[in-house]
Design an enzyme around this catalytic site. Structure first.
Site, PDB file in Angstrom:
ATOM      1  N   THR C  44       0.824  -1.207   0.000  1.00  0.00           N
ATOM      2  CA  THR C  44       0.000   0.000   0.000  1.00  0.00           C
ATOM      3  C   THR C  44       0.862   1.262   0.000  1.00  0.00           C
ATOM      4  O   THR C  44       0.531   2.259  -0.650  1.00  0.00           O
ATOM      5  CB  THR C  44      -0.910   0.004   1.252  1.00  0.00           C
ATOM      6  OG1 THR C  44      -1.658  -1.199   1.243  1.00  0.00           O
ATOM      7  CG2 THR C  44      -1.838   1.190   1.254  1.00  0.00           C
ATOM      8  N   HIS C  47       1.951   2.130  -3.360  1.00  0.00           N
ATOM      9  CA  HIS C  47       0.890   2.798  -4.120  1.00  0.00           C
ATOM     10  C   HIS C  47       0.858   4.292  -3.781  1.00  0.00           C
ATOM     11  O   HIS C  47       0.701   5.137  -4.652  1.00  0.00           O
ATOM     12  CB  HIS C  47      -0.482   2.189  -3.805  1.00  0.00           C
ATOM     13  CG  HIS C  47      -0.656   0.795  -4.295  1.00  0.00           C
ATOM     14  ND1 HIS C  47      -0.637   0.469  -5.633  1.00  0.00           N
ATOM     15  CD2 HIS C  47      -0.848  -0.376  -3.642  1.00  0.00           C
ATOM     16  CE1 HIS C  47      -0.815  -0.842  -5.767  1.00  0.00           C
ATOM     17  NE2 HIS C  47      -0.940  -1.375  -4.576  1.00  0.00           N
TER      18      HIS C  47
END
Lengths: 347, 347, 347, 347
Positions: C44, C47
């Site tokens: 994550t 990202h």
């Protein structure tokens, strides 16, 4: 193929047993003849030997007892397709009707019309035994015959342990005979965090530690509650595996169980007894399972898989190896508590 | 807002109760003040009234009892956001710690540190009651206040009935007081095929039929086993809902249970008693649940949904409507068995 | 206590990150200030660093990311009672509303109003972090801080593995990044018979074997189906743990699943994709679970228990140890696939 | 007993069907000859009639199709003990091997070697049919033969509805053909709070209301999402029963599902299709079941019990009654969507 064989026969409605030479049976349609390589003794056999009230009610002599065995297929009856001569096998000895609601809904292990080979019909304390094809369980070639005899009790254990969550759970096993000892190993193999054994017999407590118990406590001398509550941060255990059948042990086990815990009861009490249902089950929000036999055949697949992991060592529970002709000696070492599991070999 | 209110007070460590005028309490942070519109009497209140050994151990006077109620929000403390003045409400009276392992794993109903309002702290036999915000349950506008008082016992029932499969199952309910009667209706609403009630009191058997029981049997005069075995094709019932707490009824219930059946035990026995664990649980392969309280708050959502189906009619169990000042009369009609559920209204 | 601290800040709505000196936050009522000892990087975070479409939609700069960490309590706000200065801790970073139906029925991990620290509010890529008391998880003194950072992903894994039966089951893990690798170890610790890893990256396949995989296969060059069907006696695996999020891997996994098997899906696909629902789910009679977060807090208790068995070794997945100031390097080794898990330490 | 009988025969590997006079078959050992009283048409029969790609792959002419029927036992083969001439019966048409792991572990409905009568071997579009004894299901005398034909599809429905919790749940049924319509009735009978049907065909929506749907919505013209979200307080439904096999309907169904909800998929899509696995399954924490056939024979016992409650009315789904010789007309009314369920009677 010889025409006669050695067999342990309950010949009379009385205590004792006889060694006899009897005809080797012939497999009928759908039946398998197994040459017995090893057969072990269950507590039930002791009841039959002693001819106690349960045996008097249930058993109809003459009978060849014995339901924990392994062997080699020696012949097959008409229509048998899934095994052949030479295959190493053990067997589920519950022969079920296939027609009652339990059989038709995945609960054949509690069939209304079950007949158990070795109790209700001839079993495996002999050189040969007859088994229905559907009850045969093929052994992987790597399984020693002596271990193959333990699939029946190991199945009871796996059925009990996997009746609810076990991974990451704390467990108390009340009663560390062969069944309790196997429970310790199976619970550990399935990810139980801590397993506590409770047992009066010092030798068995020693084996409990070998099987993986984190604590093996003597209820006569240890402060069991204090030690287990401390080891569980004061909440009690997640799972009770009751393997003794003794009222006091069962009550102790429930007292150790966490609020919301699970109790699987396999040990068979000899008579009704008093339990504090309000405290031990209702206010506790407990889930209690009665365990009987092995799921047919889900438990057998699970057993085979667990043995294949190499994490469940059956060896320590076998304390005595005898010839089948030494049957009375087997009874003796079991009676005194000297033995845990006795495995015999027919000649 | 008046400064004082009417209340039923357990003032002394002795049998009996007093009607008193006491100050209206003020809600603290996170608390809700409810003007009580209706409050019903539970068996527990009878224990407190009679000052039996359980009450002597658990209750510390002075105390306002009462834990089955409904009302209207009359005020809220600092930080309360989910209800406002005028909302019709009932409440879960188990106030839990939120920090023990049970609370942290979805089992707050068996919190290790639970305090029950109406037993361990002031409850709802008064014109006003104080409830923590998180325990408030908003009532749909269509719910009569008298029905709102029954959410607490109905929650016990829904928790019991939905503890295992119920659709397409046959069910025996042992004990048809208010709890048993509600069980009949809930089991039927959830698709139970046949529901059998067992109850000594003829009036209650009559209400059992009203609630949907297929058979309402008198264990003193009917051949219960014969009738239920016949009605279940000889297999016994799939589900036992034990709502009496009586040893004989519980034993009868287990005797009627199918092999592989499920027993949910909610009735609280007053002391330990003898059970045939081997026959009734182990050989039967039964699953037994101890049921305590209501799942917080899964059961409440289920209750609300079931009531919304219109299939569960609470009306027949309310047999008496009294003023709160008639509390002694409520005790009397419950003691004699004349009443099933008594609902009172504060003035 | 210093007044400022080092922090990794997503300062702009654009790719990249900045190291900044920012004020040390002060814990409010019910909050805990933790001095971060170690913090690891999740996909994550990549990202967010890359500012991909998901990040653009979800993240509102400025933000301190980071949600896998451990540390020591450095201060507590008003009303905090369960931890104190000096306690070693990690934390569940899902901050939930407590009021939606999911929160009220034991499913807070899928709260409708969840805010994730490190994504929706400041997280732990800094010297200090603020955590609500109820989200703090105390670490046993024996847990290394670096391992403590892995509780968040390990929790996803334990949630996935224990979503269905695992003991005595065969398992395929599709995708052997950190999550897949931990899954292998957890499945084995919970009694899985055979665990097969599927992964393109050779280094990760090597670690898969270290974690206990019976086979670690390369889908580009190995005949995966042939090998796994052979290893499962032709029936396919009992359990699919989908940890890759890749359509092709997921399809391969379903193709390997036994009729009646269980699939737990944790890997997040980046967009909708085609699946043969008829063949892979319906005719197969499969059970499929979507897995999100960790059960609050059942999974945490399970994790703690599994780590206490000593059977789950977290060490092999940590391939890089860096200073927090080397954050860009962490991004680089993750981007290239050189790293599995990167743990950083604030100075 | 006549020597020949009327039969619908798929004689050629081409579209169409022929009415033929063929020999009445003779039951072998363990087989039962049933005189067909009524037989209904399934969508599968339409595929066989039309000779679509699936039929070309699966069916080997000549074949007598038909697998939803009821009748009277007209003769039994050697060894049959559980039924006798004159018994009213229906049958499970999945003939299973009894030897694969699925069969041996309570999942015979997904047997690896299943043969379906009416697809893989002769079925019931004839005056007589041959059925293995173990597959026969005895009908209560009160069951009309026309209703007896519906046990096969009703079994699919009961299997789907009871695959997870249903009491006190909100439910959306996507696709209201015969299967979807029966699902509405069964869900309601099992305590579902609110059931929503989604269906393009206006006539079927009308029947949906008759079967108990709270809302019967047209996805072409109604704002389905708005209405169902409003009716569920904004949380979405607890249960999705996907009965259409259509990608768009399935996606709509998942979009309506609550976080943590359950989806049971029975409708068979004709080819792979795109699904948003991340949004609809993973982040949602959904549980998805693929449903195939009926549990053998747990579902059959459940069906019998549900029908005995009188709460499931099968009548409204039977829209056409024809003679078996009118088979082409049956095909026609099904093709146009004029019919829901067509029941035929052999002469």
């Amino acid at each position: 193929m010889p025409s006669t064989m050695q067999a342990v026969v309950k010949a009379q409605a009385a205590a004792g047993i006889e060694m006899r030479e009897v005809p080797v049976p012939t497999p009928g349609p759908g039946e398998v003849l197994v040459r017995v390589q090893a057969v072990s003794v269950c507590g039930t056999d002791l009841h039959i030997f002693n001819w106690d009230p349960w045996a008097q009610w249930r058993v109809h002599p003459p009978l060849i007892p014995g339901h924990e065995f392994s062997g080699v297929v020696a012949g097959v009856g008409h229509g048998v397709t899934t095994v052949k001569e030479g295959d190493p096998v053990s067997a589920e000895m519950h022969v079920v009707c296939g027609k009652c609601i339990q059989c038709r809904t995945g609960q054949a292990h509690i069939c209304q019309e079950v007949r158990i080979l070795g109790i209700d019909a001839d079993g495996a304390f002999a050189s040969y035994a007859i088994i229905p094809e559907s009850n045969i369980w093929k052994l992987p070639p790597s399984t020693p015959y002596e271990h193959g005899t333990l699939l029946d009790p190991l199945g009871n254990v796996v059925h009990s342990v996997l009746a609810g969550p076990i991974a990451a759970q704390t467990v108390v096993v009340t009663g560390c005979g062969a069944i309790g000892l196997l429970s310790i190993a199976v619970a550990k193999a399935c990810g139980a965090t801590k397993v506590f054994g409770i047992e009066l017999n010092a030798r068995r407590r020693g084996v409990a530690a070998t099987m993986g118990a984190d604590l093996a406590l003597d209820p006569a001398t240890d402060d069991v509650e204090e030690q287990i509550m401390e080891a569980t941060g004061g909440t009690g255990v997640d799972v009770l595996l009751e393997m003794s059948g003794h009222p006091a042990a069962t009550r102790m086990g429930f007292g150790l169980l966490k609020k919301g815990g699970r109790a699987s009861l396999l040990g068979i009490p000899s008579e009704p007894y008093e339990l504090d249902i309000a405290r031990d089950i209702i206010f506790k929000g407990a889930v209690v399972h009665g365990i009987n036999g092995r799921k047919m055949y889900e438990t057998w697949f699970q057993m085979e898989a667990l043995l294949a992991t190499g994490k469940v060592n059956l060896e320590p529970v076998i304390t005595h190896r005898l010839k089948l002709s030494e049957f009375p000696k087997a009874m003796e070492v079991l009676r005194t508590g000297e033995a845990i599991k006795v495995v015999m070999r027919p000649e």
